[in-house]
Design an enzyme around this catalytic site. Structure first.
Site, PDB file in Angstrom:
ATOM      1  N   HIS A 221       1.056  -0.990  -0.210  1.00 46.75           N
ATOM      2  CA  HIS A 221       0.545  -0.118  -0.227  1.00 46.75           C
ATOM      3  C   HIS A 221       0.883   0.746   0.045  1.00 46.75           C
ATOM      4  O   HIS A 221       0.285   2.243   0.265  1.00 46.75           O
ATOM      5  CB  HIS A 221      -1.076   0.090   1.015  1.00 46.75           C
ATOM      6  CG  HIS A 221      -2.143  -1.081   1.036  1.00 46.75           C
ATOM      7  ND1 HIS A 221      -1.723  -2.506   1.574  1.00 46.75           N
ATOM      8  CD2 HIS A 221      -3.426  -1.257   1.189  1.00 46.75           C
ATOM      9  CE1 HIS A 221      -2.762  -3.118   1.180  1.00 46.75           C
ATOM     10  NE2 HIS A 221      -3.525  -2.788   1.353  1.00 46.75           N
ATOM     11  N   ASP A 295      -4.948  -7.113  -7.809  1.00 46.04           N
ATOM     12  CA  ASP A 295      -5.000  -6.169  -5.926  1.00 46.04           C
ATOM     13  C   ASP A 295      -5.772  -4.351  -6.620  1.00 46.04           C
ATOM     14  O   ASP A 295      -4.895  -4.221  -7.618  1.00 46.04           O
ATOM     15  CB  ASP A 295      -3.850  -5.993  -5.447  1.00 46.04           C
ATOM     16  CG  ASP A 295      -4.510  -5.956  -3.935  1.00 46.04           C
ATOM     17  OD1 ASP A 295      -5.148  -5.477  -3.392  1.00 46.04           O
ATOM     18  OD2 ASP A 295      -3.305  -6.342  -2.874  1.00 46.04           O
TER      19      ASP A 295
END
Length: 575
Positions: A221, A295
């Site tokens: 992230h 993702d």
């Protein structure tokens, strides 16, 4: 004799593979092919994008709903990734969205901790490591079954779970307790059970994060992890759970934003955007014919290195079927249009992904009933049976590792003063600041004569001195500690100040009990702790269960699913 072109053969093979993957009946197969034949190129392009939507109350005239409407009717998106909300609101919004579209939508969610981890009022289940600690794959099946029933009742079709990453790196800040453990065979077994429980109940399971995100110290992230492993290493550790998932019939796989230089020669191109990994390794080598999701594309591992539209085109070109949460839907749509016009994405390739998506929608029954049944929401969501099963699982997961002072179960005189400390890895001002509050209230109900103190990350010297004094005045010291895994956090553990104070308190002369919620690896940093009990989770149900275990009301039955300090996988302290 007619000569059949290679492209026609490939189209036929991809059609058969997609339909076989989802085991459709003749009527469903016919719907897929008829729907595909009647779609324009633009409609096919839109199917490859799944934007995000929040399941909070949204008036149909609001800007948020109008954006949803535009994404459906102008850009023909194939689905939405939903976050937050409550069961009734989520169900209503999904119904409204499905009514707007020509082709039914796939609605996805991250129900890693059960629907209750996202949807308020639904059932919260333990994450994978707690389930792994039970030693019983049936619990993975049970958690998945209840999760799928609740998800389907609200209108969700895809659960982005299970995580089948092998967490063999204690410093992993983002996988950690989201994994079933560090043993590839055990992760494979629990993952396959979760997949079966999900898909037996009409929801698509997703094995993630391919080809394996467990041996990293970087949160994708925030930045791009580099996994410099060869195929022999992947075959040993990372790939067995994915191979087991594929063998068990998993319908979807999510690719990871991790860079594998020994597979992808273009520097910094992650698995999610790499044809060598997505098509070469996953499709061709492992023989996976189901849906491939990237993702989430807003993660910094992508945005720091690639433009928003570039990432979408690269993902689809690499072999993904869905670009998950494109940053800008209109621009991404235009970029895909251009890529198709230029031949960078051939129309037969486009058809492959759209056919898989349509097959998934038919398998989920969306060709017959696309809107959820509102009469089922308050029947199936948050049921007593689901709540009881969740509590049973977390109670079976609780693991006692160390009890040098024989303090557990706690033996407290009613007049005895106890010091209860709550150590959390984030300030109480944050959104997860309630860590330890359930533990505290449940503990106080059992022993009212308890002094309570918090140990925040930046505790002052005066506060530390006071806590030391209180510990010296108390016969028994109990510590509840929360080390939580969260996106964009980037680290895992306590601050140096917290660790220093904990070491000093651990030298307390009297009984000492330490309960850890979340990451189980603190003993690696503080091996001198004389007590160590694990829940592998950090939600109220886990705290309640731990208090009961500390007071001897229920036994510690879990076993380590990972190595912690000198204690191997499978260890527990038998008492």
């Amino acid at each position: 004799m007619k000569v059949i072109s290679r492209s026609i053969i490939l189209i036929f093979v991809s059609a058969v593979s997609a339909l076989a993957q989802f085991q459709l009946n003749a009527s469903q197969q016919a719907w897929v092919e008829e729907t595909l034949a009647n779609m324009s190129v633009d409609e096919k392009i839109g199917q490859l994008m799944f934007p995000v939507a929040t399941a909070t109350f949204t008036n149909q005239e609001s800007e948020a709903f109008q954006e949803i409407k535009q994404n459906i009717q102008t850009y023909h998106v194939g689905g939405f990734h939903m976050q937050g909300g409550d069961p009734v609101t989520a169900s209503l919004l999904i119904s409204r969205m499905q009514q707007l579209t020509k082709v039914p939508l796939l609605i996805t969610a991250d129900f890693e901790g059960g629907p209750g981890s996202q949807v308020q009022g639904a059932t919260r289940f333990p994450r994978a490591m707690a389930i792994g600690a039970t030693g019983n794959p049936q619990y993975a099946y049970d958690a998945a079954s209840f999760t799928a029933k609740e998800a389907k009742a609200m209108g969700y079709s895809v659960n982005f779970y299970p995580v089948v990453d092998v967490n063999n790196n204690p410093q992993n800040p983002i996988i950690n307790i989201r994994s079933f453990g560090e043993n590839p065979q055990s992760v494979a077994e629990f993952g396959a059970a979760y997949i079966k429980g999900t898909q037996d109940n009409g929801v698509i399971a997703t094995a993630k994060h391919f080809p394996g995100h467990g041996d990293t110290t970087v949160d994708s992230h925030l930045e791009l992890p580099v996994i410099n492993f060869d195929r022999a290493r992947l075959d040993l550790i990372e790939l067995p759970p994915f191979q087991a998932a594929i063998k068990s019939g998993v319908d979807a796989v999510m690719t990871a934003h991790i860079y594998l230089p020994q597979f992808e020669k273009s520097p910094g191109v992650p698995a999610s955007l790499s044809g060598s990994v997505t098509t070469g390794l996953l499709r061709k080598d492992l023989g996976f014919h189901g849906l491939i999701f990237t993702d989430a594309l807003p993660m910094h591992a992508i945005t720091s290195h690639f433009g928003a539209e570039q990432a979408v085109v690269m993902a689809i070109s690499a072999g993904a079927d869905v670009a998950l949460i494109p940053l800008d839907v209109p621009k991404s749509f235009a970029a895909l249009q251009q890529a198709v016009r230029k031949g960078e994405i051939a129309e037969p390739r486009l058809n492959e992904s759209v056919r898989r998506l349509l097959a998934a929608k038919a398998w989920a029954g969306l060709n017959i009933q696309r809107t959820p049944d509102s009469n089922q929401v308050d029947v199936l969501v948050g049921s007593r049976a689901a709540q009881q099963k969740s509590q049973e699982i977390i109670e079976r997961a609780l693991t006692l590792i160390v009890d040098e002072k024989n303090a557990i179960p706690l033996k407290l005189d009613s007049n005895e003063q106890v010091l209860l400390l709550n150590i959390a890895d984030a300030d109480s001002r944050d959104s997860a600041g309630s860590a330890g509050s359930t533990f505290r209230s449940d503990f106080l109900r059992r022993h009212p004569k308890t002094l309570f103190a918090s140990v925040p990350p930046a505790i002052s010297r005066n506060e530390s001195d006071l806590i030391r004094q209180l510990a010296g005045m108390s016969r028994t010291v109990v510590v509840s500690c929360s080390i939580r895994v969260a996106s964009y956090k980037g680290s895992i553990g306590l601050t140096d100040v917290q660790e220093k104070l904990l070491r000093e308190i651990a030298r307390h002369d009297g009984p000492f009990a330490f309960a850890l919620f979340g990451s189980p690896y603190l003993l690696d940093s503080i091996p001198e702790l004389p007590s160590y009990a694990l829940a592998y989770e950090f939600y109220p149900g886990a705290e309640s269960a731990m208090v009961r275990a500390l007071f001897g009301e229920i036994p510690f039955q879990g076993k380590l699913p990972v190595t912690v300090s000198k204690f191997p996988v499978g260890f527990n302290l038998k008492k």
